[in-house]
Design a protein around this motif. Structure first.
Motif, PDB file in Angstrom:
ATOM      1  N   SER A  60       0.815  -1.214   0.000  1.00 61.19           N
ATOM      2  CA  SER A  60       0.000   0.000   0.000  1.00 61.19           C
ATOM      3  C   SER A  60       0.848   1.263   0.000  1.00 61.19           C
ATOM      4  O   SER A  60       0.379   2.325  -0.382  1.00 61.19           O
ATOM      5  N   GLY A  61       2.085   1.163   0.461  1.00 58.87           N
ATOM      6  CA  GLY A  61       2.972   2.317   0.511  1.00 58.87           C
ATOM      7  C   GLY A  61       3.087   2.923   1.889  1.00 58.87           C
ATOM      8  O   GLY A  61       3.953   3.758   2.130  1.00 58.87           O
ATOM      9  N   ALA A  62       2.232   2.538   2.818  1.00 54.26           N
ATOM     10  CA  ALA A  62       2.288   3.072   4.181  1.00 54.26           C
ATOM     11  C   ALA A  62       1.849   1.996   5.164  1.00 54.26           C
ATOM     12  O   ALA A  62       1.034   1.139   4.840  1.00 54.26           O
ATOM     13  N   TRP A  63       2.378   2.058   6.368  1.00 54.40           N
ATOM     14  CA  TRP A  63       2.013   1.117   7.429  1.00 54.40           C
ATOM     15  C   TRP A  63       0.826   1.694   8.184  1.00 54.40           C
ATOM     16  O   TRP A  63       0.969   2.300   9.230  1.00 54.40           O
ATOM     17  N   ASN A  64      -0.367   1.531   7.617  1.00 55.95           N
ATOM     18  CA  ASN A  64      -1.550   2.086   8.269  1.00 55.95           C
ATOM     19  C   ASN A  64      -2.632   1.017   8.381  1.00 55.95           C
ATOM     20  O   ASN A  64      -2.575   0.192   9.258  1.00 55.95           O
ATOM     21  N   SER A  65      -3.606   1.007   7.501  1.00 52.06           N
ATOM     22  CA  SER A  65      -4.698   0.038   7.594  1.00 52.06           C
ATOM     23  C   SER A  65      -5.304  -0.211   6.217  1.00 52.06           C
ATOM     24  O   SER A  65      -5.111   0.575   5.289  1.00 52.06           O
ATOM     25  N   ALA A  66      -6.073  -1.297   6.120  1.00 55.70           N
ATOM     26  CA  ALA A  66      -6.801  -1.574   4.882  1.00 55.70           C
ATOM     27  C   ALA A  66      -7.778  -0.443   4.585  1.00 55.70           C
ATOM     28  O   ALA A  66      -7.962  -0.058   3.428  1.00 55.70           O
ATOM     29  N   GLU A  67      -8.394   0.092   5.621  1.00 56.29           N
ATOM     30  CA  GLU A  67      -9.327   1.217   5.461  1.00 56.29           C
ATOM     31  C   GLU A  67      -8.614   2.436   4.865  1.00 56.29           C
ATOM     32  O   GLU A  67      -9.143   3.105   3.984  1.00 56.29           O
ATOM     33  N   ALA A  68      -7.407   2.727   5.333  1.00 53.96           N
ATOM     34  CA  ALA A  68      -6.632   3.846   4.783  1.00 53.96           C
ATOM     35  C   ALA A  68      -6.282   3.586   3.316  1.00 53.96           C
ATOM     36  O   ALA A  68      -6.282   4.513   2.499  1.00 53.96           O
ATOM     37  N   LEU A  70      -8.139   1.859   1.176  1.00 55.83           N
ATOM     38  CA  LEU A  70      -9.384   2.152   0.454  1.00 55.83           C
ATOM     39  C   LEU A  70      -9.557   3.658   0.270  1.00 55.83           C
ATOM     40  O   LEU A  70      -9.853   4.127  -0.840  1.00 55.83           O
ATOM     41  N   ASN A  71      -9.355   4.422   1.319  1.00 52.04           N
ATOM     42  CA  ASN A  71      -9.524   5.876   1.230  1.00 52.04           C
ATOM     43  C   ASN A  71      -8.537   6.499   0.246  1.00 52.04           C
ATOM     44  O   ASN A  71      -8.895   7.405  -0.513  1.00 52.04           O
ATOM     45  N   THR A  72      -7.293   6.013   0.237  1.00 49.49           N
ATOM     46  CA  THR A  72      -6.284   6.532  -0.692  1.00 49.49           C
ATOM     47  C   THR A  72      -6.665   6.207  -2.133  1.00 49.49           C
ATOM     48  O   THR A  72      -6.588   7.066  -3.016  1.00 49.49           O
ATOM     49  N   LEU A  73      -7.074   4.956  -2.381  1.00 50.16           N
ATOM     50  CA  LEU A  73      -7.496   4.579  -3.734  1.00 50.16           C
ATOM     51  C   LEU A  73      -8.664   5.458  -4.188  1.00 50.16           C
ATOM     52  O   LEU A  73      -8.651   5.981  -5.310  1.00 50.16           O
ATOM     53  N   ASN A  74      -9.658   5.624  -3.339  1.00 49.84           N
ATOM     54  CA  ASN A  74     -10.810   6.467  -3.684  1.00 49.84           C
ATOM     55  C   ASN A  74     -10.378   7.892  -4.010  1.00 49.84           C
ATOM     56  O   ASN A  74     -10.837   8.473  -4.997  1.00 49.84           O
ATOM     57  N   SER A  75      -9.494   8.461  -3.206  1.00 48.02           N
ATOM     58  CA  SER A  75      -9.081   9.854  -3.421  1.00 48.02           C
ATOM     59  C   SER A  75      -8.264  10.029  -4.699  1.00 48.02           C
ATOM     60  O   SER A  75      -8.218  11.113  -5.265  1.00 48.02           O
ATOM     61  N   ARG A  76      -7.641   8.954  -5.175  1.00 45.26           N
ATOM     62  CA  ARG A  76      -6.825   9.009  -6.392  1.00 45.26           C
ATOM     63  C   ARG A  76      -7.574   8.523  -7.633  1.00 45.26           C
ATOM     64  O   ARG A  76      -6.984   8.434  -8.706  1.00 45.26           O
ATOM     65  N   GLY A  77      -8.842   8.180  -7.476  1.00 42.01           N
ATOM     66  CA  GLY A  77      -9.617   7.695  -8.611  1.00 42.01           C
ATOM     67  C   GLY A  77      -9.190   6.317  -9.072  1.00 42.01           C
ATOM     68  O   GLY A  77      -9.295   5.999 -10.260  1.00 42.01           O
ATOM     69  N   LEU A  78      -8.725   5.482  -8.149  1.00 41.10           N
ATOM     70  CA  LEU A  78      -8.256   4.141  -8.458  1.00 41.10           C
ATOM     71  C   LEU A  78      -9.154   3.107  -7.794  1.00 41.10           C
ATOM     72  O   LEU A  78      -9.951   3.434  -6.909  1.00 41.10           O
ATOM     73  N   SER A  79      -9.002   1.860  -8.195  1.00 43.12           N
ATOM     74  CA  SER A  79      -9.773   0.781  -7.590  1.00 43.12           C
ATOM     75  C   SER A  79      -8.920  -0.475  -7.537  1.00 43.12           C
ATOM     76  O   SER A  79      -8.000  -0.653  -8.330  1.00 43.12           O
TER      77      SER A  79
END
Length: 194
Positions: A60-68, A70-79
């Motif tokens: 994912s590029g960061a040590w955060n969460s699956a939820e984060a 999802l939020n990053t993909l959504n904000s970048r227009g990716l899926s």
């Protein structure tokens, strides 16, 4: 409303902004499948369907969460189909009997035919083989979840566990994830588990 993951209860029909054009088809049927052990939380970018031919492993590029993730993909227009962290997994696109919703996270033509798993974290080659690393246990827990997801997809779509798993770096220039050493480790875990 959809039932619990793995229940076989149909998911609601998709909606939202379509992704970039590709050689996909309209999804056949309305009964989406749930990946066992995941939370059903669809992303905001939804696409047509495709017939899976491979699985791509990402970090994912960061040590955060699956939820984060999802939020990053959504904000970048990716899926992406799936995301996992050390405590849970997310199903972000629909799966059907012989098809899956087409993801847009691998880059260009690498998206076609690809099922994708985003594993929380980065620089896995410096972590997976070092039990003293501060992120080792976290990565091993995430890996265990991602292996289970990969086994489900391999079985669902009749993909060969010896040849259908790729690293993002193998299909898209300039992408280092998930690292060549970790990818080989992941493939060996899949061969043992599936």
């Amino acid at each position: 409303t959809p039932g619990p993951p793995g229940s076989g209860t149909p998911a609601p029909p998709g909606s939202g902004t379509p992704g970039p054009p590709s050689n996909t088809t309209v999804c056949q049927g309305t009964d989406a499948l749930f990946v066992p052990g995941t939370e059903y939380k669809l992303g905001s970018i939804r696409n047509d369907c495709m017939r899976p031919t491979r699985i791509i492993i990402h970090w994912s590029g960061a040590w955060n969460s699956a939820e984060a993730t999802l939020n990053t993909l959504n904000s970048r227009g990716l899926s992406c189909q799936l995301a996992t962290d050390s405590s849970h997994g997310l199903q972000m696109l629909d799966f059907f009997g012989t098809e899956s919703e087409h993801a847009w996270c691998a880059g260009g033509g690498a998206n076609d035919g690809s099922l994708n798993i985003e594993i929380t974290g980065n620089q896995f080659d410096g972590v997976y083989n070092d039990p003293s690393h501060s992120r080792y246990k976290e990565l091993m827990a995430s890996t265990s979840r991602a292996v289970a997801q990969a086994c489900w997809m391999l079985g669902q779509y009749g993909l060969d566990k010896n040849s259908a798993i790729f690293g993002h770096f193998e299909l898209h220039d300039g992408k280092p994830d998930p690292g060549p050493g970790y990818l080989e480790f992941f493939k060996q875990e899949v061969k043992k588990a599936c």
